[in-house]
Design an enzyme around this catalytic site. Structure first.
Site, PDB file in Angstrom:
ATOM      1  CB  CYS A  79       3.102  -0.423 -12.338  1.00  0.00           C
ATOM      2  SG  CYS A  79       2.529  -2.095 -12.640  1.00  0.00           S
ATOM      3  CD  GLU A  80       8.832  -2.353  -8.107  1.00  0.00           C
ATOM      4  OE1 GLU A  80       9.878  -1.847  -8.526  1.00  0.00           O
ATOM      5  OE2 GLU A  80       8.668  -2.698  -6.928  1.00  0.00           O
ATOM      6  CG  HIS A  81       3.558  -4.679  -8.403  1.00  0.00           C
ATOM      7  ND1 HIS A  81       2.809  -3.868  -7.579  1.00  0.00           N
ATOM      8  CD2 HIS A  81       4.675  -4.989  -7.695  1.00  0.00           C
ATOM      9  CE1 HIS A  81       3.443  -3.707  -6.437  1.00  0.00           C
ATOM     10  NE2 HIS A  81       4.573  -4.365  -6.478  1.00  0.00           N
ATOM     11  CG  HIS A  82       0.587  -5.583 -13.189  1.00  0.00           C
ATOM     12  ND1 HIS A  82       0.366  -4.787 -12.078  1.00  0.00           N
ATOM     13  CD2 HIS A  82      -0.067  -6.735 -12.967  1.00  0.00           C
ATOM     14  CE1 HIS A  82      -0.404  -5.441 -11.232  1.00  0.00           C
ATOM     15  NE2 HIS A  82      -0.673  -6.613 -11.727  1.00  0.00           N
ATOM     16  CD  GLN A 120       0.754   7.306  -7.850  1.00  0.00           C
ATOM     17  OE1 GLN A 120       0.100   6.507  -8.511  1.00  0.00           O
ATOM     18  NE2 GLN A 120       0.226   8.386  -7.315  1.00  0.00           N
ATOM     19  CG  HIS A 148      -1.407   2.857 -11.330  1.00  0.00           C
ATOM     20  ND1 HIS A 148      -0.176   2.376 -10.958  1.00  0.00           N
ATOM     21  CD2 HIS A 148      -1.555   4.050 -10.715  1.00  0.00           C
ATOM     22  CE1 HIS A 148       0.399   3.244 -10.127  1.00  0.00           C
ATOM     23  NE2 HIS A 148      -0.420   4.257  -9.959  1.00  0.00           N
ATOM     24  CB  CYS A 150      -1.614  -2.764 -13.845  1.00  0.00           C
ATOM     25  SG  CYS A 150      -1.348  -1.738 -12.390  1.00  0.00           S
TER      26      CYS A 150
END
Ligand SMILES: [Zn+2]
Length: 189
Positions: A79-82, A120, A148, A150
């Site tokens: 995931c690009e956020h975490h 996703q 996920h 995260c």
């Protein structure tokens, strides 16, 4: 896109370990920066693949207009956020317009888009667009069920939640019956 400089990444990871209060020289961590650098380079290398290389093989000409379904393609992404993993299964259905893909090629398309920093929702769309545009299908449906880390490792009450996303194009979007056929075929175990 050029390959990342793993020596530079390893130096940054070493610094990260220090910031986290670790001793990067203790036995278990000595090689960790190198390992992390190599792992990250691999886990993001899909973004550096020329997609024509994935397209340019194994297209079969076949006269069929019935739906092709490939279920349970394993999927691992970040995931690009975490920058933490999300993983699960991807189901792809399409109605060919004269040509079909080999199953392994669909799996390679999934890997190419999954091995990069992702969302996703975007992953689902990118796979469906590629199948639609590159095979020239009459319609395509992609569904991804993923968990996920995260969410699972940080939150409470979220450990068992699965995120489901879908993207439909062409006749899958226009015809309710086609879309429902896809969804019911994907759901049967
Ligand atoms: Zn995340």
């Amino acid at each position: 896109m050029t390959e990342p400089n793993t020596a530079k990444i390893a130096a940054l990871v070493r610094q990260l370990l220090v910031e986290l209060g670790e001793d990067p020289d203790r036995e278990g961590l000595v090689k960790t920066p190198d390992r992390v650098a190599k792992a990250l380079a691999f886990l993001t290398h899909g973004a550096r693949i020329d997609k024509r290389a994935v397209i340019n093989e194994a297209l079969f000409t076949q006269k069929t207009s019935s739906m092709v379904i490939v279920k349970d393609i394993e999927l691992y992404s970040l995931c690009e956020h975490h920058m933490l993993p999300f993983f699960g299964r991807c189901h792809i259905g399409y109605i060919p317009d004269g040509r079909v893909f080999g199953v392994s090629k669909l799996a390679r398309i999934v890997d190419m888009f999954a091995r990069r920093l992702q969302l996703q929702e975007r992953l689902t769309e990118e796979i469906s667009k590629m199948v639609m545009e590159e095979i020239g299908a009459k319609g395509v449906g992609v569904m991804i069920e993923a968990r996920h880390l995260c969410m699972m490792m940080r939150g409470v009450e979220k450990q068992n939640s699965t995120m489901v996303t879908s993207s439909v194009l062409g006749v899958f979007r226009e015809h309710l019956a086609t879309r429902e056929e896809f969804l019911s075929l994907v759901k049967t175990r």
